[in-house]
Design a protein around this motif. Structure first.
Motif, PDB file in Angstrom:
ATOM      1  N   THR A   7       4.247 -22.900 -33.591  1.00 47.47           N
ATOM      2  CA  THR A   7       3.041 -23.723 -33.477  1.00 47.47           C
ATOM      3  C   THR A   7       1.758 -22.978 -33.822  1.00 47.47           C
ATOM      4  O   THR A   7       0.860 -23.529 -34.457  1.00 47.47           O
ATOM      5  N   VAL A   8       1.693 -21.696 -33.448  1.00 46.31           N
ATOM      6  CA  VAL A   8       0.461 -20.935 -33.641  1.00 46.31           C
ATOM      7  C   VAL A   8       0.686 -19.640 -34.422  1.00 46.31           C
ATOM      8  O   VAL A   8      -0.065 -19.304 -35.344  1.00 46.31           O
ATOM      9  N   GLY A   9       1.755 -18.935 -34.067  1.00 42.49           N
ATOM     10  CA  GLY A   9       1.936 -17.583 -34.609  1.00 42.49           C
ATOM     11  C   GLY A   9       2.078 -17.517 -36.115  1.00 42.49           C
ATOM     12  O   GLY A   9       1.651 -16.540 -36.744  1.00 42.49           O
ATOM     13  N   TRP A  10       2.645 -18.570 -36.735  1.00 40.15           N
ATOM     14  CA  TRP A  10       2.837 -18.523 -38.185  1.00 40.15           C
ATOM     15  C   TRP A  10       1.498 -18.454 -38.927  1.00 40.15           C
ATOM     16  O   TRP A  10       1.431 -17.924 -40.043  1.00 40.15           O
ATOM     17  N   LYS A  11       0.441 -18.959 -38.287  1.00 37.64           N
ATOM     18  CA  LYS A  11      -0.877 -18.901 -38.930  1.00 37.64           C
ATOM     19  C   LYS A  11      -1.353 -17.450 -39.042  1.00 37.64           C
ATOM     20  O   LYS A  11      -1.912 -17.051 -40.065  1.00 37.64           O
ATOM     21  N   TYR A  12      -1.117 -16.658 -37.982  1.00 40.91           N
ATOM     22  CA  TYR A  12      -1.475 -15.243 -38.046  1.00 40.91           C
ATOM     23  C   TYR A  12      -0.619 -14.517 -39.085  1.00 40.91           C
ATOM     24  O   TYR A  12      -1.108 -13.644 -39.817  1.00 40.91           O
ATOM     25  N   PHE A  13       0.647 -14.876 -39.123  1.00 42.03           N
ATOM     26  CA  PHE A  13       1.550 -14.259 -40.103  1.00 42.03           C
ATOM     27  C   PHE A  13       1.102 -14.587 -41.526  1.00 42.03           C
ATOM     28  O   PHE A  13       1.075 -13.713 -42.393  1.00 42.03           O
ATOM     29  N   ALA A  14       0.762 -15.853 -41.775  1.00 43.13           N
ATOM     30  CA  ALA A  14       0.302 -16.248 -43.104  1.00 43.13           C
ATOM     31  C   ALA A  14      -1.006 -15.555 -43.463  1.00 43.13           C
ATOM     32  O   ALA A  14      -1.213 -15.131 -44.619  1.00 43.13           O
ATOM     33  N   ALA A  15      -1.910 -15.417 -42.484  1.00 43.22           N
ATOM     34  CA  ALA A  15      -3.179 -14.731 -42.750  1.00 43.22           C
ATOM     35  C   ALA A  15      -2.942 -13.267 -43.098  1.00 43.22           C
ATOM     36  O   ALA A  15      -3.560 -12.724 -44.025  1.00 43.22           O
ATOM     37  N   ALA A  16      -2.019 -12.615 -42.370  1.00 41.73           N
ATOM     38  CA  ALA A  16      -1.709 -11.217 -42.678  1.00 41.73           C
ATOM     39  C   ALA A  16      -1.089 -11.083 -44.064  1.00 41.73           C
ATOM     40  O   ALA A  16      -1.407 -10.145 -44.818  1.00 41.73           O
ATOM     41  N   ALA A  17      -0.208 -12.032 -44.436  1.00 47.69           N
ATOM     42  CA  ALA A  17       0.402 -11.993 -45.769  1.00 47.69           C
ATOM     43  C   ALA A  17      -0.658 -12.165 -46.856  1.00 47.69           C
ATOM     44  O   ALA A  17      -0.619 -11.493 -47.894  1.00 47.69           O
ATOM     45  N   LEU A  18      -1.613 -13.065 -46.630  1.00 52.56           N
ATOM     46  CA  LEU A  18      -2.682 -13.265 -47.612  1.00 52.56           C
ATOM     47  C   LEU A  18      -3.559 -12.023 -47.739  1.00 52.56           C
ATOM     48  O   LEU A  18      -3.987 -11.654 -48.843  1.00 52.56           O
ATOM     49  N   VAL A  19      -3.835 -11.378 -46.608  1.00 52.71           N
ATOM     50  CA  VAL A  19      -4.639 -10.149 -46.650  1.00 52.71           C
ATOM     51  C   VAL A  19      -3.914  -9.060 -47.437  1.00 52.71           C
ATOM     52  O   VAL A  19      -4.512  -8.372 -48.277  1.00 52.71           O
ATOM     53  N   LEU A  20      -2.607  -8.903 -47.191  1.00 57.67           N
ATOM     54  CA  LEU A  20      -1.833  -7.903 -47.923  1.00 57.67           C
ATOM     55  C   LEU A  20      -1.795  -8.216 -49.416  1.00 57.67           C
ATOM     56  O   LEU A  20      -1.922  -7.313 -50.257  1.00 57.67           O
ATOM     57  N   ALA A  21      -1.623  -9.507 -49.753  1.00 58.48           N
ATOM     58  CA  ALA A  21      -1.618  -9.891 -51.167  1.00 58.48           C
ATOM     59  C   ALA A  21      -2.981  -9.614 -51.811  1.00 58.48           C
ATOM     60  O   ALA A  21      -3.057  -9.130 -52.953  1.00 58.48           O
ATOM     61  N   GLY A  22      -4.064  -9.892 -51.059  1.00 54.06           N
ATOM     62  CA  GLY A  22      -5.397  -9.608 -51.588  1.00 54.06           C
ATOM     63  C   GLY A  22      -5.628  -8.119 -51.792  1.00 54.06           C
ATOM     64  O   GLY A  22      -6.208  -7.704 -52.801  1.00 54.06           O
ATOM     65  N   LEU A  23      -5.144  -7.300 -50.845  1.00 59.12           N
ATOM     66  CA  LEU A  23      -5.277  -5.857 -51.006  1.00 59.12           C
ATOM     67  C   LEU A  23      -4.469  -5.355 -52.198  1.00 59.12           C
ATOM     68  O   LEU A  23      -4.918  -4.467 -52.929  1.00 59.12           O
TER      69      LEU A  23
END
Length: 243
Positions: free
Chosen positions: A166-182
Motif C-alpha cells: 500500500t505504501v512501501g512500493w512508492k518509496y521503492f519506486a522513488a529509490a529506483a528512479l533516483v538510481l536511474a537518474g544518477l
C-alpha cells in the motif's frame, strides 16, 4: 569557403565488415582497384560500400593506398586507419587485416556470450518483478480486506507485506528512479570513463566486463606494437578501438 568536416566514423559492425572485405580483396589476387570495386558491389551497408569505392577510385587514379587512408575523407576509425598504414608500410597488409579480423571476431563472440550469460538472471528478475506487482495489486488487497473484516491480529510479516503493497512500493519506486537518474547523470555528464568506473563496481557483472575490456585492450595493443607502431601512438589508437 566552408571547411570540409570529416565524415562520422563507422560503427563497430561496419568496421568489422569493411575489414573482412579488405581481407577478401587482398587474398583474391585481383588488381587492387578492381578488387575494391567488386567488393563494394557485394556490400549492403552504405558507408562500407562508399568507402570501398572511394578507395578503388583513388587507387585507379594512381594514388597509393596510404595516401587514400591519410586523406581524412574516409569514415575509418583511427585504429583501423593506423593499422592499415602500418600494414602498407611493412608490406604485411594481409596478415595484419587477417589478425584484426580474428581480433574482432573473438571480441564479438565474447561480448555475445557475456550478454547471453547475463540475459538469464535479468529475465528472471523481470519475471519476478512482474509476479510481485501482480501479487501486490491483486492478492494482497483482498487478503488485507478479509483480515480487516474479521478484526484479526496479524503477524508482523503480514503487516509488513500489506504496508509494502500500500505504501512501501512508492518509496521503492522513488529509490529506483533516483538510481536511474544518477546512472544517467554519470553516463552523460561524467562521460565514458566515469561510467566504466561505476559499472565496474557492480557486483558480479562489473568484474566480468572489466576483465573482458582488459583482454580486448591487450589484443589490439599487441597487434599495433607488432607492426612497429610507436607506443604512444599505439596506446591512443587502442583507446579508440576498444569499447
Amino acid at each position: 569557403m566552408a571547411k570540409d568536416h570529416p565524415p562520422p566514423k563507422m560503427s563497430r559492425d561496419e568496421t568489422h565488415e569493411l575489414t573482412e572485405r579488405l581481407v577478401d580483396v587482398a587474398e583474391s589476387g585481383l588488381p587492387l582497384a578492381d578488387g575494391l570495386w567488386a567488393a563494394s558491389c557485394e556490400v549492403a551497408r552504405g558507408r562500407v560500400r562508399r568507402s570501398l569505392r572511394r578507395l578503388s577510385d583513388y587507387v585507379q587514379r594512381g594514388g597509393p593506398l596510404e595516401q587514400a587512408i591519410d586523406s581524412g575523407k574516409l569514415p575509418l576509425p583511427r585504429y583501423l586507419a593506423g593499422l592499415l598504414r602500418a600494414g602498407v608500410r611493412s608490406g604485411q597488409l594481409v596478415p595484419v587485416l587477417t589478425e584484426l579480423t580474428h581480433h574482432e571476431r573473438v571480441s564479438r563472440d565474447i561480448w555475445r556470450q557475456l550478454r547471453l550469460a547475463l540475459s538469464y538472471p535479468i529475465t528472471l528478475l523481470v519475471l519476478l518483478t512482474l509476479i510481485l506487482i501482480l501479487v501486490f495489486t491483486l492478492v494482497v488487497p483482498e487478503i488485507s480486506a478479509t483480515y480487516r473484516d474479521f478484526d484479526t491480529e496479524l503477524p508482523q510479516v503480514t503487516l509488513s507485506l500489506i504496508w509494502f503493497a500500500t505504501v512501501g512500493w512508492k518509496y521503492f519506486a522513488a529509490a529506483a528512479l533516483v538510481l536511474a537518474g544518477l546512472a544517467l547523470l554519470v553516463r552523460f555528464v561524467g562521460g565514458v570513463r566515469a561510467w566504466a568506473r561505476v559499472s565496474s563496481m557492480v557486483p558480479g557483472v562489473g568484474p566480468l566486463v572489466q576483465w573482458q575490456s582488459y583482454a580486448e585492450f591487450a589484443r589490439l595493443l599487441r597487434l599495433l606494437l607488432l607492426q612497429k607502431v610507436p607506443l604512444p601512438e599505439a596506446l591512443q589508437l587502442t583507446a579508440d578501438g576498444v569499447r
